[in-house]
Design a protein around this motif. Structure first.
Motif, PDB file in Angstrom:
ATOM      1  N   GLY A  39       0.754  -1.303   0.570  1.00 63.35           N
ATOM      2  CA  GLY A  39      -0.133   0.435  -0.240  1.00 63.35           C
ATOM      3  C   GLY A  39       0.772   1.327   0.230  1.00 63.35           C
ATOM      4  N   ASP A  40       2.287   1.115  -0.491  1.00 68.33           N
ATOM      5  CA  ASP A  40       2.800   2.445   0.202  1.00 68.33           C
ATOM      6  C   ASP A  40       3.437   2.784  -1.759  1.00 68.33           C
ATOM      7  OD1 ASP A  40       4.633   0.530  -0.760  1.00 68.33           O
ATOM      8  OD2 ASP A  40       5.328   0.897   1.480  1.00 68.33           O
ATOM      9  N   ASP A  41       3.007   2.688  -2.371  1.00 67.48           N
ATOM     10  CA  ASP A  41       3.708   2.841  -3.770  1.00 67.48           C
ATOM     11  C   ASP A  41       2.178   4.539  -4.548  1.00 67.48           C
ATOM     12  OD1 ASP A  41       3.526   3.200  -6.845  1.00 67.48           O
ATOM     13  OD2 ASP A  41       4.737   1.820  -6.710  1.00 67.48           O
ATOM     14  N   PRO A  42       3.328   5.323  -4.118  1.00 67.96           N
ATOM     15  CA  PRO A  42       2.710   7.063  -4.157  1.00 67.96           C
ATOM     16  C   PRO A  42       2.139   7.036  -6.409  1.00 67.96           C
ATOM     17  CG  PRO A  42       5.194   7.490  -4.080  1.00 67.96           C
ATOM     18  CD  PRO A  42       4.890   5.455  -4.174  1.00 67.96           C
ATOM     19  N   THR A  43       3.051   6.543  -6.750  1.00 71.37           N
ATOM     20  CA  THR A  43       2.217   6.820  -7.836  1.00 71.37           C
ATOM     21  C   THR A  43       0.766   5.865  -7.937  1.00 71.37           C
ATOM     22  OG1 THR A  43       4.728   7.089  -9.216  1.00 71.37           O
ATOM     23  CG2 THR A  43       2.311   6.849 -10.775  1.00 71.37           C
ATOM     24  N   VAL A  44       1.173   4.862  -7.765  1.00 71.85           N
ATOM     25  CA  VAL A  44      -0.645   4.412  -7.731  1.00 71.85           C
ATOM     26  C   VAL A  44      -2.032   4.458  -6.619  1.00 71.85           C
ATOM     27  CG1 VAL A  44      -1.387   2.075  -7.205  1.00 71.85           C
ATOM     28  CG2 VAL A  44       0.595   1.846  -8.648  1.00 71.85           C
ATOM     29  N   ARG A  45      -1.191   5.322  -5.665  1.00 64.10           N
ATOM     30  CA  ARG A  45      -2.618   6.310  -5.285  1.00 64.10           C
ATOM     31  C   ARG A  45      -2.598   7.019  -4.989  1.00 64.10           C
ATOM     32  NH1 ARG A  45      -1.202   2.352  -2.124  1.00 64.10           N
ATOM     33  NH2 ARG A  45      -2.808   1.156  -3.662  1.00 64.10           N
ATOM     34  N   ARG A  46      -1.502   7.420  -6.649  1.00 61.55           N
ATOM     35  CA  ARG A  46      -2.341   9.070  -6.082  1.00 61.55           C
ATOM     36  C   ARG A  46      -3.127   8.588  -8.118  1.00 61.55           C
ATOM     37  NH1 ARG A  46       3.657  11.023  -5.496  1.00 61.55           N
ATOM     38  NH2 ARG A  46       3.876  10.404  -7.761  1.00 61.55           N
ATOM     39  N   LEU A  47      -3.194   7.674  -8.634  1.00 59.75           N
ATOM     40  CA  LEU A  47      -3.951   7.039  -9.790  1.00 59.75           C
ATOM     41  C   LEU A  47      -5.537   7.049  -8.917  1.00 59.75           C
ATOM     42  CD1 LEU A  47      -4.524   6.563 -12.664  1.00 59.75           C
ATOM     43  CD2 LEU A  47      -2.929   4.303 -11.885  1.00 59.75           C
ATOM     44  N   GLU A  48      -4.918   6.419  -7.983  1.00 57.33           N
ATOM     45  CA  GLU A  48      -6.162   5.072  -7.207  1.00 57.33           C
ATOM     46  C   GLU A  48      -6.937   6.858  -6.937  1.00 57.33           C
ATOM     47  OE1 GLU A  48      -4.920   1.496  -5.906  1.00 57.33           O
ATOM     48  OE2 GLU A  48      -4.813   2.859  -4.690  1.00 57.33           O
ATOM     49  N   GLU A  49      -6.490   7.745  -6.500  1.00 53.78           N
ATOM     50  CA  GLU A  49      -6.976   8.962  -6.337  1.00 53.78           C
ATOM     51  C   GLU A  49      -7.862   9.906  -7.156  1.00 53.78           C
ATOM     52  OE1 GLU A  49      -4.556  11.066  -3.532  1.00 53.78           O
ATOM     53  OE2 GLU A  49      -4.387   9.800  -2.175  1.00 53.78           O
ATOM     54  N   ARG A  50      -7.273   9.880  -8.098  1.00 52.08           N
ATOM     55  CA  ARG A  50      -7.488  10.755  -8.886  1.00 52.08           C
ATOM     56  C   ARG A  50      -8.255  10.304 -10.050  1.00 52.08           C
ATOM     57  NH1 ARG A  50      -8.971  15.098 -12.493  1.00 52.08           N
ATOM     58  NH2 ARG A  50      -7.944  15.171 -14.776  1.00 52.08           N
ATOM     59  N   VAL A  51      -8.740   8.652 -10.340  1.00 51.54           N
ATOM     60  CA  VAL A  51      -9.714   7.852 -10.889  1.00 51.54           C
ATOM     61  C   VAL A  51     -11.193   7.726  -9.355  1.00 51.54           C
ATOM     62  CG1 VAL A  51     -10.219   5.369 -11.868  1.00 51.54           C
ATOM     63  CG2 VAL A  51      -7.880   6.249 -12.592  1.00 51.54           C
ATOM     64  N   ALA A  52     -11.029   7.519  -8.671  1.00 48.31           N
ATOM     65  CA  ALA A  52     -11.929   7.581  -7.796  1.00 48.31           C
ATOM     66  C   ALA A  52     -12.564   9.085  -7.523  1.00 48.31           C
ATOM     67  CB  ALA A  52     -11.495   8.105  -6.491  1.00 48.31           C
ATOM     68  N   GLU A  58     -16.311   7.335  -3.627  1.00 49.57           N
ATOM     69  CA  GLU A  58     -15.151   7.162  -2.692  1.00 49.57           C
ATOM     70  C   GLU A  58     -13.620   6.425  -2.497  1.00 49.57           C
ATOM     71  OE1 GLU A  58     -18.833   7.406   1.001  1.00 49.57           O
ATOM     72  OE2 GLU A  58     -17.344   5.195   0.387  1.00 49.57           O
ATOM     73  N   ALA A  59     -13.903   5.770  -3.091  1.00 47.90           N
ATOM     74  CA  ALA A  59     -12.363   4.494  -3.607  1.00 47.90           C
ATOM     75  C   ALA A  59     -12.351   3.975  -4.861  1.00 47.90           C
ATOM     76  CB  ALA A  59     -11.699   4.229  -2.010  1.00 47.90           C
ATOM     77  N   ALA A  60     -10.726   3.860  -5.056  1.00 50.01           N
ATOM     78  CA  ALA A  60     -10.399   3.171  -6.035  1.00 50.01           C
ATOM     79  C   ALA A  60      -9.139   1.859  -6.033  1.00 50.01           C
ATOM     80  CB  ALA A  60     -10.200   4.302  -8.039  1.00 50.01           C
ATOM     81  N   LEU A  61      -9.328   1.273  -6.931  1.00 49.76           N
ATOM     82  CA  LEU A  61      -8.064   0.742  -6.695  1.00 49.76           C
ATOM     83  C   LEU A  61      -7.716   0.090  -7.721  1.00 49.76           C
ATOM     84  CD1 LEU A  61      -6.768  -1.255  -4.776  1.00 49.76           C
ATOM     85  CD2 LEU A  61      -8.395  -3.400  -4.485  1.00 49.76           C
ATOM     86  N   PHE A  62      -6.271  -0.286  -8.451  1.00 43.66           N
ATOM     87  CA  PHE A  62      -5.447  -0.769  -9.168  1.00 43.66           C
ATOM     88  C   PHE A  62      -5.918  -2.051  -9.763  1.00 43.66           C
ATOM     89  CE2 PHE A  62      -0.927  -1.341 -11.657  1.00 43.66           C
ATOM     90  CZ  PHE A  62      -1.705  -0.486 -12.873  1.00 43.66           C
ATOM     91  N   SER A 215      -5.611  -1.491 -15.120  1.00 37.32           N
ATOM     92  CA  SER A 215      -7.067  -0.978 -15.193  1.00 37.32           C
ATOM     93  C   SER A 215      -7.811  -0.808 -13.437  1.00 37.32           C
ATOM     94  CB  SER A 215      -8.675  -2.133 -15.449  1.00 37.32           C
ATOM     95  OG  SER A 215      -8.387  -2.329 -17.059  1.00 37.32           O
ATOM     96  N   MET A 216      -9.034   0.057 -13.028  1.00 33.12           N
ATOM     97  CA  MET A 216      -9.229   0.572 -12.268  1.00 33.12           C
ATOM     98  C   MET A 216     -10.799   0.267 -12.051  1.00 33.12           C
ATOM     99  SD  MET A 216      -6.874   2.399 -12.078  1.00 33.12           S
ATOM    100  CE  MET A 216      -6.661   3.569  -9.998  1.00 33.12           C
ATOM    101  N   LEU A 217     -11.027  -0.344 -10.780  1.00 32.65           N
ATOM    102  CA  LEU A 217     -12.167  -1.124  -9.910  1.00 32.65           C
ATOM    103  C   LEU A 217     -12.795   0.902  -8.768  1.00 32.65           C
ATOM    104  CD1 LEU A 217     -14.822  -2.987  -9.350  1.00 32.65           C
ATOM    105  CD2 LEU A 217     -13.481  -4.000  -7.507  1.00 32.65           C
ATOM    106  N   ALA A 218     -13.797   1.031  -9.188  1.00 31.37           N
ATOM    107  CA  ALA A 218     -13.604   2.183  -8.473  1.00 31.37           C
ATOM    108  C   ALA A 218     -14.931   1.880  -7.361  1.00 31.37           C
ATOM    109  CB  ALA A 218     -13.714   3.493  -8.518  1.00 31.37           C
ATOM    110  N   GLY A 219     -15.154   2.572  -6.224  1.00 34.73           N
ATOM    111  CA  GLY A 219     -17.199   2.008  -5.822  1.00 34.73           C
ATOM    112  C   GLY A 219     -16.522   2.793  -4.390  1.00 34.73           C
ATOM    113  N   SER A 220     -17.862   2.178  -2.963  1.00 40.83           N
ATOM    114  CA  SER A 220     -17.533   2.786  -2.234  1.00 40.83           C
ATOM    115  C   SER A 220     -16.037   2.396  -1.422  1.00 40.83           C
ATOM    116  CB  SER A 220     -18.641   2.158  -1.013  1.00 40.83           C
ATOM    117  OG  SER A 220     -18.725   0.959  -0.904  1.00 40.83           O
TER     118      SER A 220
END
Length: 243
Positions: A39-52, A58-62, A215-220
């Protein structure tokens, strides 16, 4: 004389054969990375926040693939021994190798349409009435744009009407939005408006966007927390995924 591959102008097999631009390759080379499984890849975290944010969730997951993201949604929203309603030529039915049966233990109920587009009337008819003897409908799977139907856009008003049926019947909705970017570009409607009518939505980064994978999955937040655990069980937790 054999054709020169450098003379190929366009490859029409699929939009998945798009290639990263030089700028994208440079960004890949310079990506700040960490261990995403921890859970500590900063680029992935930013991507998930951007897509959400783009999808209004509320959240997204790579994920490494759209199929894994779709199947994670199915696993998160259903229970074994139930049934999901889907258009008869939907990707989850035709192109994901019976994964819902294999992993989630559910049936898919195909609903034939003349144009690949479900309607609230068709969905209503396909949802089984409550019965102690019959299978329970646990999910509605939608696709936008619909790949096998020539990339048709499921109109937002139709999507909203289907959502009203789903809420009335107490059935969650998953939107296979691998090409939701295309639906937004074609209609001028923000992706978040489409995504608002589903509990979970999958979007692909490796289609017309030119990204090499993902790909990304987003939801609550609650659903995505559950999806993170499912992703790990499926082997989808990557390491330096920011690359």
């Amino acid at each position: 004389m054999a054709p020169n591959p450098t003379q190929m102008v366009v490859d029409l097999r699929s939009d998945t054969v798009t290639r990263p631009t030089p700028a994208m390759r440079e960004a890949i080379a310079r990506a700040e990375v960490g261990d995403d499984a921890l859970g500590d890849d900063p680029t992935v975290r930013r991507l998930e926040e951007r897509v959400a944010d783009l999808l209004g969730k509320e959240a997204a997951l790579f994920f490494p693939s759209g199929i894994m993201a779709n199947q994670t949604a199915v696993l998160a929203l259903t229970s074994p021994g139930t049934e999901a309603v889907i258009e008869a030529t939907g990707h989850i039915l035709d192109w994901e190798d019976a994964a819902p049966a294999q992993w989630a233990g559910i049936l898919l109920r195909p609903v034939p349409t003349p144009d690949g587009l479900l309607t609230p009337e068709l969905v209503t008819a396909a949802i089984r009435p409550e019965s102690p003897f019959g299978i329970r409908t646990s999910l509605i799977c939608l696709e936008n744009t619909h790949n096998a139907a020539g990339g048709r856009v499921l109109p937002l008003e139709t999507l909203r009407a289907i959502r009203r049926v789903a809420v009335e019947k107490g059935v969650p909705v998953h939107l296979d939005g691998a090409r939701l970017w295309n639906a937004s570009a074609a209609t001028g409607i923000p992706e978040s408006d489409f995504a608002a009518e589903a509990d979970t939505v999958m979007v692909s980064l490796s289609k017309g966007l030119g990204c090499p994978v993902g790909s990304m999955l987003a939801g609550s937040a609650e659903t995505i927390a559950r999806a993170r655990r499912i992703r790990r069980r499926l082997g989808g937790a990557m390491r330096q995924a920011g690359i």
